[in-house]
Structure formats: structure tokens, C-alpha cells
Scaffold this motif. Sequence first.
Motif, short mmCIF file in Angstrom:
data_model
loop_
_atom_site.label_atom_id
_atom_site.label_comp_id
_atom_site.label_asym_id
_atom_site.label_seq_id
_atom_site.Cartn_x
_atom_site.Cartn_y
_atom_site.Cartn_z
N CYS A 147 -16.36 20.95 -14.43
CA CYS A 147 -17.78 21.26 -14.33
C CYS A 147 -18.09 21.58 -12.87
O CYS A 147 -18.18 20.65 -12.06
N PRO A 148 -18.15 22.85 -12.53
CA PRO A 148 -18.29 24.00 -13.42
C PRO A 148 -16.94 24.47 -14.01
O PRO A 148 -15.88 24.09 -13.53
N LEU A 149 -17.07 25.32 -15.03
CA LEU A 149 -15.90 25.86 -15.70
C LEU A 149 -15.39 27.15 -15.06
O LEU A 149 -14.23 27.52 -15.24
N THR A 150 -16.25 27.85 -14.34
CA THR A 150 -15.87 29.12 -13.72
C THR A 150 -16.27 29.12 -12.25
O THR A 150 -17.20 28.40 -11.84
N PRO A 151 -15.60 29.94 -11.43
CA PRO A 151 -15.84 29.92 -9.98
C PRO A 151 -17.25 30.35 -9.58
O PRO A 151 -17.72 29.99 -8.50
N ASN A 152 -17.92 31.17 -10.40
CA ASN A 152 -19.24 31.66 -10.03
C ASN A 152 -20.38 30.80 -10.56
O ASN A 152 -21.52 31.25 -10.69
N GLU A 153 -20.05 29.53 -10.88
CA GLU A 153 -21.07 28.57 -11.28
C GLU A 153 -21.02 27.36 -10.35
O GLU A 153 -20.05 27.17 -9.62
N THR A 154 -22.06 26.54 -10.43
CA THR A 154 -22.09 25.29 -9.67
C THR A 154 -22.31 24.12 -10.63
O THR A 154 -22.68 24.31 -11.79
N PHE A 155 -22.06 22.92 -10.13
CA PHE A 155 -22.30 21.70 -10.91
C PHE A 155 -23.74 21.65 -11.40
O PHE A 155 -24.02 21.27 -12.55
N GLU A 156 -24.66 22.08 -10.56
CA GLU A 156 -26.09 22.02 -10.89
C GLU A 156 -26.51 23.06 -11.91
O GLU A 156 -27.64 23.01 -12.42
N ASP A 157 -25.62 24.00 -12.25
CA ASP A 157 -25.91 24.97 -13.32
C ASP A 157 -25.73 24.34 -14.71
O ASP A 157 -26.03 25.01 -15.72
N TYR A 158 -25.26 23.09 -14.76
CA TYR A 158 -24.94 22.45 -16.04
C TYR A 158 -25.95 21.36 -16.38
O TYR A 158 -26.53 20.73 -15.50
N TYR A 159 -26.11 21.16 -17.66
CA TYR A 159 -26.94 20.06 -18.15
C TYR A 159 -26.26 19.41 -19.35
O TYR A 159 -25.38 20.00 -19.98
N ILE A 160 -26.65 18.18 -19.60
CA ILE A 160 -26.18 17.46 -20.77
C ILE A 160 -27.28 17.48 -21.82
O ILE A 160 -28.43 17.13 -21.53
N GLU A 161 -26.91 17.92 -23.00
CA GLU A 161 -27.88 18.03 -24.09
C GLU A 161 -27.70 16.84 -25.05
O GLU A 161 -26.61 16.62 -25.58
N PHE A 162 -28.77 16.09 -25.25
CA PHE A 162 -28.79 14.93 -26.13
C PHE A 162 -29.44 15.29 -27.46
O PHE A 162 -29.93 16.40 -27.65
N GLU A 163 -29.46 14.33 -28.36
CA GLU A 163 -30.06 14.55 -29.67
C GLU A 163 -31.55 14.25 -29.71
O GLU A 163 -32.25 14.64 -30.65
N LYS A 164 -32.04 13.55 -28.69
CA LYS A 164 -33.47 13.23 -28.63
C LYS A 164 -33.87 13.11 -27.17
O LYS A 164 -33.06 13.34 -26.26
N ASN A 165 -35.13 12.74 -26.92
CA ASN A 165 -35.67 12.79 -25.57
C ASN A 165 -35.74 11.45 -24.85
O ASN A 165 -36.09 11.40 -23.67
N SER A 166 -35.42 10.35 -25.53
CA SER A 166 -35.58 9.06 -24.89
C SER A 166 -34.42 8.13 -25.28
O SER A 166 -34.09 8.01 -26.47
N PHE A 167 -33.84 7.47 -24.26
CA PHE A 167 -32.71 6.57 -24.48
C PHE A 167 -32.88 5.34 -23.60
O PHE A 167 -33.49 5.40 -22.53
N LEU A 168 -32.30 4.24 -24.04
CA LEU A 168 -32.30 3.01 -23.26
C LEU A 168 -30.95 2.89 -22.57
O LEU A 168 -29.90 2.83 -23.24
N GLN A 169 -30.97 2.85 -21.26
CA GLN A 169 -29.75 2.86 -20.46
C GLN A 169 -29.50 1.47 -19.87
O GLN A 169 -30.41 0.82 -19.36
N THR A 170 -28.25 1.01 -19.95
CA THR A 170 -27.86 -0.28 -19.39
C THR A 170 -27.45 -0.11 -17.93
O THR A 170 -26.62 0.73 -17.60
N LYS A 171 -28.03 -0.92 -17.07
CA LYS A 171 -27.68 -0.85 -15.66
C LYS A 171 -26.42 -1.68 -15.37
O LYS A 171 -26.20 -2.73 -15.97
N LEU A 172 -25.62 -1.18 -14.44
CA LEU A 172 -24.38 -1.85 -14.04
C LEU A 172 -24.51 -2.46 -12.65
O LEU A 172 -25.27 -1.98 -11.81
N ASN A 173 -23.72 -3.50 -12.43
CA ASN A 173 -23.61 -4.11 -11.12
C ASN A 173 -22.12 -4.25 -10.81
O ASN A 173 -21.43 -5.05 -11.43
N ASN A 174 -21.63 -3.41 -9.91
CA ASN A 174 -20.20 -3.40 -9.57
C ASN A 174 -19.34 -3.24 -10.82
O ASN A 174 -18.31 -3.90 -10.97
#
Length: 288
Positions: A147-174
Motif C-alpha cells: 500500500c500503495p500497489l503502484t508507483p504512481n500512488e501514495t499511502f494516502e490515496d488508499y482507504y479502508i472500507e467497512f460494512e457500517k459507519n460506527s465501531f467500538l475500538q479497543t485501546k492498547l497499552n504496550n
Amino acid sequence: MQAVISSESLKVTINHFGAELCSVKNKNGIEFIWQAQKDVWARHAPVLFPIVGKLKDNFFIYEGKKYELPQHGFARDNEFELVNKTADSCTFQLRSNIETKKIFPFDFVFVVVYQVQQNTVTKNYKISNPANGVVYFNAGDHPGFNCPLTPNETFEDYYIEFEKNSFLQTKLNNGLRTDAKTVLNLKDNKLFLTKELFDNDALVFENNQINSISLCSAKLGHKITLQCQDWPYFGIWTKKGNTGFICLEPWYGIADHENSNHELTKKEGIIHLPPKLEFKCAFSLIFS
């Protein structure tokens, strides 16, 4: 050694060492899998077994005895036996032995099957318990994608597509789970990538929140979809500050809680496999 399987759309290469997927190329020569750049992250798509994530202080206790295990277990660092091969599928096997039982005191047979059909790679796990007692384990996968897959793209040209708009994320510590949660709110189910997104480690989701997720190019339309129906945990990760790859990780297990008492049988997400039975799971990767 490596095994190569293919379809009319994809050429897929798997290392015997770790039964690790190391290359998926389409007809246009696009390489989808991260190529294990040693000074960044020296793996492609490791298999996670018999634990997922990190143990508190890198050890667990079983029947009063202490066992040390590295993060994500030892399967990724062992040679698997290729037990079956066809043009479009291959089957690898790892069995418990004297060395594995020094750090994981159970008998097991761990089978990993790859199959490619058209533009889809399916990966099946089967863990068998040949012994007379219960086996306690986790299993998961850690595929890294260019990511990216080709030389003429950047990391910021990509997004992750989910199935919905809201998720509960677990925070990590070390690398360990905490009780803290945060709500991930999206617009149009999309999370655009930035290198700062992973400054605080992986994005971790519990309680079967992820069944299908896609890494998408907003610029050229490339898309990798991971389908993992009923896998209870999921992680999204790249190395802090990196802009070359992203990992989408389905898990049957999760890192220890920061307040863990180290008891393997009480570990969050641990699978209890009775004698003479099998555990099976599978996920698919669709490349377009």
C-alpha cells in the motif's frame, strides 16, 4: 522451499517456512503482498498460532507451570510439511513435537490449506486434538498488503472500507488490551489512511464486529477484500510511521489484558478443544 498455485487470474506463492503467503500477483504483474522489507517489517503474512497477540510479560501459566511464548506464537517460525499439492491448492501441516511442547505443553495437528479460484484466495485452518485432554489455543492470520500497489500512488490515496459507519475500538497499552474503548465514526463507511493513524499501535475490534473489510485505492480503483464471517476479533496495523504496507488481520483470539493473571485457561478468547475433536475456520481474500 515454496509452493506455487494459480488460477486464470492469480499466481500465488506460499513459503513452506511458516506456511506463509508470500506473493499474490495478477495478470498485470501487480504484487499485492508486502515483500518483507527487512528494515521495515520482515514478514509477509504470518500464521498466528498457538496464541494471537502478546502475552503479558511474554508468558502464560498452565497447571501451575510457567511457559514463555513470543508474540503471535511459534507457528510462523517453523517449517511446515507440504502434504498435498494440486494446480490450484496446497495443504501444509505442522505437528507438535518435543521442541514445541517445551513452550506449549499440548499435542496438536495444525493444517493450513490454500486454494485459489479466479481472483479469490481462500485459506482454511484445521486444528486437531489427538490427545486425551483439552487443548487451549488461539489462531489467526496477519496478511500484509502493499500500500500503495503502484508507483504512481501514495499511502494516502488508499482507504479502508467497512460494512457500517460506527465501531467500538479497543485501546492498547504496550500491545496489551485495556478496558478503555473509543468509538470509531466513519463517513460513507470509509477510513482514509494516514501514517499517524497507527501512532498508538493497531486498531483492534472485538465482539464479531468485522465480517468483511476492503483496502481500496481512491485513485486507480484497486481493491482487496477480506471476508471473515464469524471471526470474533480483528486487527488493522502497520508499523508506526510506515507508508508502504497495511495489515488486515482476522483473529480467533486476542492479546492479553494488561491486568491478566497469566492463566491460559482463563485467557480472553482462548479456544477450548476437547479430546479427539477438530477446530476449523476460514477466510477469503478477493483481489480486484
